[in-house]
Design an enzyme around this catalytic site. Sequence first.
Site, PDB file in Angstrom:
ATOM      1  CD  GLU A  45      -2.883   1.032   2.448  1.00 19.68           C
ATOM      2  OE1 GLU A  45      -2.850   0.048   3.215  1.00 19.68           O
ATOM      3  OE2 GLU A  45      -3.773   1.903   2.495  1.00 19.68           O
ATOM      4  CG  ASN A 192      -9.501  -1.743   1.553  1.00 24.32           C
ATOM      5  OD1 ASN A 192      -9.178  -2.908   1.810  1.00 24.32           O
ATOM      6  ND2 ASN A 192      -9.260  -0.743   2.401  1.00 24.32           N
ATOM      7  CD  GLU A 193     -10.140  -2.451   6.295  1.00 20.24           C
ATOM      8  OE1 GLU A 193     -10.118  -1.340   6.852  1.00 20.24           O
ATOM      9  OE2 GLU A 193      -9.476  -3.422   6.699  1.00 20.24           O
ATOM     10  CE1 TYR A 260      -3.428  -6.200   9.120  1.00 19.71           C
ATOM     11  CE2 TYR A 260      -5.694  -5.424   8.976  1.00 19.71           C
ATOM     12  CZ  TYR A 260      -4.427  -5.523   8.433  1.00 19.71           C
ATOM     13  OH  TYR A 260      -4.147  -4.956   7.221  1.00 19.71           O
ATOM     14  CD  GLU A 317      -6.100  -4.652   4.446  1.00 21.45           C
ATOM     15  OE1 GLU A 317      -5.998  -4.263   5.632  1.00 21.45           O
ATOM     16  OE2 GLU A 317      -6.509  -3.931   3.520  1.00 21.45           O
ATOM     17  CD  GLN A 366       0.261  -2.463   3.800  1.00 20.38           C
ATOM     18  OE1 GLN A 366       1.056  -1.838   3.121  1.00 20.38           O
ATOM     19  NE2 GLN A 366      -0.943  -1.994   4.120  1.00 20.38           N
TER      20      GLN A 366
HETATM   21  O1  AHR Z   1      -2.998  -2.617   6.274  1.00 17.00           O
HETATM   22  C1  AHR Z   1      -3.250  -1.387   6.875  1.00 17.00           C
HETATM   23  C2  AHR Z   1      -4.698  -0.965   6.772  1.00 17.00           C
HETATM   24  O2  AHR Z   1      -5.490  -1.835   7.497  1.00 17.00           O
HETATM   25  C3  AHR Z   1      -5.308  -0.987   5.404  1.00 17.00           C
HETATM   26  O3  AHR Z   1      -5.055   0.165   4.680  1.00 17.00           O
HETATM   27  C4  AHR Z   1      -6.771  -1.088   5.688  1.00 17.00           C
HETATM   28  O4  AHR Z   1      -7.478  -1.713   4.657  1.00 17.00           O
HETATM   29  C5  AHR Z   1      -6.818  -1.831   7.005  1.00 17.00           C
HETATM   30  O5  AHR Z   1      -7.633  -1.208   7.925  1.00 17.00           O
END
Ligand code: AHR
Length: 513
Positions: A45, A192-193, A260, A317, A366
């Site tokens: 990103e 995205n999101e 996450y 992600e 990432q």
């Molecule tokens: O990976 C960091 C961020 O986490 C991304 O930009 C977003 O999609 C997520 O909230």
Amino acid sequence: MKKLILSIALLCSGLFADAQTETLLSIKPAGNQIVSKHIYGHFSEHLGRCIYDGFWVGENSSIPNKGRIRLDVVDALKKIKVPNLRWPGGCFADEYHWRDGIGPRNERPKMVNTNWGGVIEDNSFGTHEFLDLCKMLDCEPYIAGNVGSGTVEEMAKWVEYLNFDGVSPMTAIRKQNGMDKPWKVSFWGVGNESWGCGGNMTPEYYSDLYRRYATYARDYAGAPLKRIASGASSDDYHWTETCMKNIGPGRMWGLTLHYYTLPTGNWGAKGSATKFDEEQYFNTMKNCLRMEEIVSKHAAIMDKYDPKKKVALIVDEWGIWTDVEPGTNPGFLYQQNSLRDALIAGTTLNIFNNHSDRVRMANLAQTINVLQALILTEKDKMVLTPTYHVFDLYKVHMDAKYLPINFTSPDYSLGDKKILALNVSASQDSTGAIHISLVNLDPKNKIALNTDLGELKWKTVTGQILTSAQLTDVNTFTNANKVHNAKFTGAKKSGNTLKVELPAQSVVVLELK
Ligand code: AHR
């Protein structure tokens, strides 16, 4: 019955000193299920130092590069056979206007990267640069289009620019910018999101918007799109249910999921990347193991609407998200990477391999200098993290046939709390070689395994291990190789039984031939 007798005999053999940690693992022959190589995808990103200072160097940089793309980074990523790379975000994608990133660089407009530190983005790395990078990596591009702040027309024209091989306003501009033939990009994210930074939408509203944007993101001759809908966060099952119901299997190739691992489980003080005690390690691994439940529940909802499993669940992600390194820009999400993170990578990839009937693509967040990075850079120096080494070990699973496994894990206990200590996945490649990846999350106890491979025939076993003295061990610019892969000698053949002594806090990948 034969298997039961064999198992009892092995249990009674007293082969391993500590009977409490003795485990039976059985591996069955392959069916048709493939572990898609795209599970091993990555994410880059416009965030912090991932693109700028990571992949992309200054104009007259002395760091070896080709067209400003760093060669040491490319070489390292080629070694692990990166299958796809997601770009330009993340949250950045829904503020990105692709036309700002084409044409002569000195004429490209600048913008504020409002999501990530409020820094000025000069758009020097745009569509052509990203696709050059993918070519150098020999990987497939996965582009996330802007739904949050972009128009349907803007997305439609980007696809025309990328994929149309005829005479049109967009292809004329592309040719003027030096690219005669289309790139034929296939993986296409529609936002995205969208429940958060991508527009704070409801799933009902997003699924309608998806249908509209996806309609005009056209399939051009020889370049059909794999359209990917922006899916749920974590355990938001209502989002998945609504998208499956309202969009339906015929209109999307994939539906995403973001999850996450937070050490404290809390988005405020998340916990340090390098300074943690066993209690925090335990909680982190507990949070990591939630991926199993989350994937299973989303997959079960998808099964209701799509029993033939046509729509892929794409975990685009994932990874550990800690507090940033002290003294670094909080908006840059720069964190170190320890042996703990390698155990998270090995565990999560085992979960994905074991769900490869539905999980057919994933992207670690990432690639460089951001969150659970594979690579850290500092000027001309580059460090491969423990997580990188796990991807190096696990690349053998890519596009191999999934092998069903069965076992009961011993517990890893801390006080009165416990989690599963062992996780495993297995596959068989096109040459017939069997690969078994094993992770022991217990930092104190080894695990003794007796593996029954049934009808699977093999003669030799070799292996590699990733471990280190401390869970907090990291690779640094002054000690780049502290955590690394090494030869593993703890596996032996006895008849058709594979005996393994899996050290504490380790990732092991075995090859049976
Ligand atoms: O990976 C960091 C961020 O986490 C991304 O930009 C977003 O999609 C997520 O909230």
